[in-house]
Design a protein around this motif. Sequence first.
Motif, PDB file in Angstrom:
ATOM      1  N   HIS A 146       7.909  10.907   3.528  1.00  0.00           N
ATOM      2  CA  HIS A 146       7.020  10.359   4.569  1.00  0.00           C
ATOM      3  C   HIS A 146       7.646  10.217   5.786  1.00  0.00           C
ATOM      4  CE1 HIS A 146       4.022   7.626   5.658  1.00  0.00           C
ATOM      5  NE2 HIS A 146       4.830   6.766   6.228  1.00  0.00           N
TER       6      HIS A 146
ATOM      7  N   PHE B  15       8.484   8.142   8.865  1.00  0.00           N
ATOM      8  CA  PHE B  15       8.527   6.858   9.552  1.00  0.00           C
ATOM      9  C   PHE B  15       8.593   6.839  10.836  1.00  0.00           C
ATOM     10  CE2 PHE B  15       9.865   2.373  10.072  1.00  0.00           C
ATOM     11  CZ  PHE B  15       8.505   1.795   9.979  1.00  0.00           C
TER      12      PHE B  15
ATOM     13  N   ALA C   8       5.982   2.852   0.559  1.00  0.00           N
ATOM     14  CA  ALA C   8       4.837   1.839   0.821  1.00  0.00           C
ATOM     15  C   ALA C   8       4.728   0.950   1.836  1.00  0.00           C
ATOM     16  CB  ALA C   8       4.586   0.964  -0.653  1.00  0.00           C
ATOM     17  N   TYR C   9       3.779   0.545   2.506  1.00  0.00           N
ATOM     18  CA  TYR C   9       3.724  -0.218   3.701  1.00  0.00           C
ATOM     19  C   TYR C   9       3.412  -1.657   3.173  1.00  0.00           C
ATOM     20  CZ  TYR C   9       4.100   3.532   7.115  1.00  0.00           C
ATOM     21  OH  TYR C   9       4.609   4.480   7.628  1.00  0.00           O
TER      22      TYR C   9
ATOM     23  N   ASN D  83       0.795  -1.171   0.066  1.00  0.00           N
ATOM     24  CA  ASN D  83       0.074  -0.103   0.001  1.00  0.00           C
ATOM     25  C   ASN D  83       0.913   1.177  -0.143  1.00  0.00           C
ATOM     26  OD1 ASN D  83      -2.686  -1.028   0.264  1.00  0.00           O
ATOM     27  ND2 ASN D  83      -2.059  -1.792   2.221  1.00  0.00           N
TER      28      ASN D  83
ATOM     29  N   SER E 107       9.415  -3.059  13.726  1.00  0.00           N
ATOM     30  CA  SER E 107       9.663  -2.111  12.469  1.00  0.00           C
ATOM     31  C   SER E 107      10.866  -2.418  11.712  1.00  0.00           C
ATOM     32  CB  SER E 107       9.501  -0.649  12.538  1.00  0.00           C
ATOM     33  OG  SER E 107       8.183  -0.393  13.429  1.00  0.00           O
TER      34      SER E 107
ATOM     35  N   HIS F 208       8.388   2.215  -5.349  1.00  0.00           N
ATOM     36  CA  HIS F 208       8.046   3.147  -4.412  1.00  0.00           C
ATOM     37  C   HIS F 208       9.345   3.717  -3.670  1.00  0.00           C
ATOM     38  CE1 HIS F 208       3.665   2.019  -4.670  1.00  0.00           C
ATOM     39  NE2 HIS F 208       4.210   0.790  -4.596  1.00  0.00           N
TER      40      HIS F 208
ATOM     41  N   ALA G 253       2.362   4.601   0.679  1.00  0.00           N
ATOM     42  CA  ALA G 253       2.335   5.663   1.950  1.00  0.00           C
ATOM     43  C   ALA G 253       2.363   7.011   1.402  1.00  0.00           C
ATOM     44  CB  ALA G 253       3.697   5.245   2.558  1.00  0.00           C
ATOM     45  N   ASP G 254       1.900   7.855   2.257  1.00  0.00           N
ATOM     46  CA  ASP G 254       1.902   9.315   1.922  1.00  0.00           C
ATOM     47  C   ASP G 254       2.924   9.967   1.227  1.00  0.00           C
ATOM     48  OD1 ASP G 254      -0.740   9.388   2.850  1.00  0.00           O
ATOM     49  OD2 ASP G 254      -0.523  10.148   4.640  1.00  0.00           O
TER      50      ASP G 254
END
Length: 279
Positions: free
Chosen positions: A235, A237, A13-14, A6, A243, A38, A8-9
């Motif tokens: 972005h 993080f 991407a996550y 997905n 993580s 990404h 990310a802003d």
Amino acid sequence: MPVTVNAADNAGAYVTGVNLNKLQASETGVLKQALGEHGVLFFRDQSLTCANHIKLAGHFGHININRFFTPLSDFPQIAQVLKEPDQQKNIGELWHTDHSYDQIPALGSILVARDLPGSGGDTLFASMFAAYDALDESMKKTLNGLTATHSSRHVFGKKAHEGTDRQALSARFHNSDAATQNAIHPVVIRHPISSRQALYVNPQFTLHINELPADESTALLELLYHHCQAELFQHRFNWQDGSVAFWDNRATWHKALNDYPGERRLMHRITIEGESLSG
Ligand SMILES: O=C(O)CCC(=O)C(=O)O
Ligand SMILES: [Fe+2]
């Protein structure tokens, strides 16, 4: 569970649906493509062991043992990115791209959170694809065909550690004698995985643009750095236990925030070899 990517802003991407302790061959291809598209991939809730961190990196290329970072004694492939409570400076506070000072710059790094401060210590990532895309056509034309010189001397070399906090820094970096060479790369590169164009100059390691007189080079680099630092391309993080971030140096800048005075932060980093870059 299938791997899901997905966006990310603004950058990166996550990724969910993957256990990094046992990456499957089919998942490697998905992650590689996602990285090329990404620029940085974020993962949560991984209990990645040191041995599996090394295995994971090996799926994407040869491991580059960074000659300046202090490694773990049991796992020389893993570099420690460490700030102790009594230290003032952190590693990577200025916006940068790792290894642009190498002729063949590293593909990227897989960074794992090991010991986090109570709050703070986020890492900012900026997309150099987005930064390039947002330039106007005449600037793109000006930049294509230019090359820049990058160096590690002023950051990791002998002189760089003189003066303040020298002892603290030299405990975390070593091998300053190896910081001697420069490297030349195109100012705009084509990404080796996705062929997308990306800006490839950074405030930490780029010295000058070769085809321009010094004052014009400085002015152009300052303009580009200002442009690239727009929040629109960034972005932020927020690290949590478990993580992991896997960034591509050819597509992103990063910046480690130094906003947790008196606390410890320890990350484990493995860097993966890349390939030579072309415009
Ligand atoms: O500690 C971080 O978040 C990143 C530090 C850094 O610049 C690096 O490991 O390359
Ligand atoms: Fe870095």
